[in-house]
Design a protein around this motif. Structure first.
Motif, PDB file in Angstrom:
ATOM      1  N   THR A   1       0.888  -1.294  -0.182  1.00 35.98           N
ATOM      2  CA  THR A   1       0.044  -0.012   0.006  1.00 35.98           C
ATOM      3  C   THR A   1       0.850   1.254  -0.089  1.00 35.98           C
ATOM      4  O   THR A   1       1.755   1.217   0.849  1.00 35.98           O
TER       5      THR A   1
ATOM      6  N   GLU B   1       3.346   7.902  -2.999  1.00 40.78           N
ATOM      7  CA  GLU B   1       4.626   7.205  -3.672  1.00 40.78           C
ATOM      8  C   GLU B   1       5.642   6.733  -2.411  1.00 40.78           C
ATOM      9  O   GLU B   1       6.596   6.412  -2.868  1.00 40.78           O
TER      10      GLU B   1
ATOM     11  N   ARG C   1      -2.768  10.780  -2.426  1.00 40.90           N
ATOM     12  CA  ARG C   1      -2.776   9.756  -3.413  1.00 40.90           C
ATOM     13  C   ARG C   1      -2.702   8.464  -2.744  1.00 40.90           C
ATOM     14  O   ARG C   1      -1.397   8.188  -1.989  1.00 40.90           O
TER      15      ARG C   1
ATOM     16  N   CYS D   1      -2.267   4.286  -3.247  1.00 42.00           N
ATOM     17  CA  CYS D   1      -2.316   3.134  -4.161  1.00 42.00           C
ATOM     18  C   CYS D   1      -2.501   1.756  -3.542  1.00 42.00           C
ATOM     19  O   CYS D   1      -1.666   1.836  -2.553  1.00 42.00           O
TER      20      CYS D   1
ATOM     21  N   SER E   1      -1.586  -1.847  -7.742  1.00 40.70           N
ATOM     22  CA  SER E   1      -1.637  -1.037  -9.103  1.00 40.70           C
ATOM     23  C   SER E   1      -2.947  -0.304  -9.081  1.00 40.70           C
ATOM     24  O   SER E   1      -2.924   0.496 -10.188  1.00 40.70           O
ATOM     25  N   GLN E   2      -3.766  -0.346  -8.195  1.00 42.44           N
ATOM     26  CA  GLN E   2      -4.885   0.434  -8.163  1.00 42.44           C
ATOM     27  C   GLN E   2      -4.761   1.782  -7.447  1.00 42.44           C
ATOM     28  O   GLN E   2      -4.319   1.938  -6.275  1.00 42.44           O
ATOM     29  N   ARG E   3      -5.083   2.819  -8.158  1.00 39.08           N
ATOM     30  CA  ARG E   3      -4.566   4.239  -7.566  1.00 39.08           C
ATOM     31  C   ARG E   3      -6.037   5.000  -7.216  1.00 39.08           C
ATOM     32  O   ARG E   3      -7.052   4.935  -8.105  1.00 39.08           O
TER      33      ARG E   3
END
Length: 423
Positions: free
Chosen positions: A386, A390, A406, A408, A411-413
């Motif tokens: 997770t 970034e 943000r 993630c 790969s799901q944002r």
């Protein structure tokens, strides 16, 4: 497996049985004893291969039954009773549980009180994982309008997931329905009255936990002081024997005493080191608060499985912004109304279901912070991680979410946002 009809009988056929032990021993046990919890079987030879036919004439598998109506707590309780009987019969007839599948397609319901399983001689299953997956499937098939069934089946699922599969655990789950069944809240007044009582119990319990923690600290400190005192005394005695040995040219008795005190010194020094190590590894204040919160939920009875699946939201503070996750790909917004808020790809368990194989079954969780309006996210040991802005989350350490962060999940944002409430 194919379905085969012979007159009034209906069979499921497993072809090419390889297990010689089953062919020579276990099949005779099944045929002669006919266990209540296993489907009757026939063994035949066809084209040089031996096949097993499971008699499914009198029942339907759970996959078919669940399509017609939602499962209830009574169904779950009867299922657990049959699991106990299954364990007893498997022990009595010396059969292996690892050959029993808990996939809904392979479990048949004969009548209201009897479930039957298929015994696969050539297959091996992880029983805990199988039954955990079964109850995860059951969660997706219950009637969420029936709060009693929701609470009970969630209770069973979390017991298996956290404590493992055992006869004792099943008996506790059966006992829970009789002893711990909670009355429903029938009005707003009752809801807030119960809430005030729970908060008071929570405060009292929190004070009790802090008091115990303080006592433990004092005990550790006292033991450390005593150990250091013994270490100092040992050093003095060791020095005394060393002087005696030097003055008397190292006699045998003096050397033995010196060696004994040196060994005692090593043990005491190691004890001081271990005490210091344990002292330094004491959890931080934030971790303690989280542990206390978990214990409060257990004490007051507000475990996570009770918060999920509810459809009525009692909003105490109108106009307050509520959190949500917005998909960066589709723009879909998922509001968060109950906490803990789970994210993963397993249906029935997670409030945010992400249909992606890179996302773990139970991937991450979002929690309320100590301060009103703050939210924390924690990774649940997911395979692909997770990420917040970034930065990958590590261990069980929660990270605070800001409006617009943000996030993630593999790969799901997504984007964490605070939305204004119109009510």
């Amino acid at each position: 497996m194919k379905i085969q009809k012979e007159g009034l009988k209906i069979y499921r056929v497993e072809e090419a049985v390889q297990s010689e032990y089953f062919l020579s021993v276990e099949y005779q046990t099944l045929r002669l004893n006919r266990p209540e919890t296993l489907l009757p079987v026939l063994l035949r030879e066809k084209d040089g291969e031996r096949i097993v036919l499971y008699d499914i004439t009198e029942g339907k598998n759970l996959m078919e039954l669940a399509e017609g109506k939602g499962l209830s707590w009574k169904d779950c309780k009867q299922f657990l009773n049959c699991v106990l009987l299954l364990l007893e019969e498997m022990e009595d007839f010396m059969l292996e549980m690892e050959h029993v599948s808990f996939e809904p397609e392979y479990i048949y319901r004969k009548d209201e009180k009897h479930f039957q399983w298929m015994y696969f001689p050539d297959q091996s299953y992880d029983v805990r994982q199988e039954i955990e997956s079964f109850f995860a499937w059951m969660l997706s098939k219950i009637d969420y309008g029936d709060s009693e069934s929701v609470r009970y089946i969630y209770r069973v699922y979390w017991s298996i997931r956290n404590r493992g599969f055992s006869r004792e655990m099943i008996e506790e789950c059966l006992h829970y329905q009789e002893e711990e069944k909670e009355p429903g809240i029938t009005s707003y007044e009752d809801y807030f009255k119960d809430k005030e009582i729970s908060e008071k119990e929570s405060e009292d319990f929190s004070d009790d936990i802090h008091s115990k923690a303080g006592k433990r600290k004092k005990i550790w400190l006292l033991l450390m002081i005593i150990l250091l005192a013994f270490l100092l005394i040992d050093v003095i005695i060791m020095g005394y024997f060393f002087v005696i040995c030097v003055q008397n040219h190292f006699p045998d008795a003096g050397i033995r005493c010196l060696v004994g005190t040196a060994v005692a010194f090593l043990f005491l020094a190691d004890g001081v080191y271990q005490f210091r190590k344990i002292w330094l590894e004491q959890p931080s204040e934030g971790t303690k608060k989280e542990e206390i919160s978990a214990q409060l939920r257990e004490k007051v009875g507000k475990s996570s499985w009770e918060d999920q699946g509810k459809t009525v939201i009692l909003n105490e503070r109108k106009g307050m912004p509520y959190p949500a996750l917005k998909s960066m790909e589709t723009g879909e917004v998922t509001g968060m109304y109950t906490f803990p808020f789970y994210i993963g790809n397993l249906s029935g368990l997670n409030q945010l279901l992400i249909d992606d194989k890179t996302v773990s079954r139970k991937h991450a969780v979002i929690l309320r912070g100590q301060q009103p309006g703050t939210y924390l996210i924690r990774d649940l040991q997911s395979t692909n991680g997770t990420w917040v802005e970034e930065v990958r989350l590590s261990g069980d350490k929660p990270v605070k979410l800001e409006d617009g962060s943000r996030v993630c999940f593999a790969s799901q944002r997504y984007q964490f946002i605070l939305m204004e409430s119109n009510s």
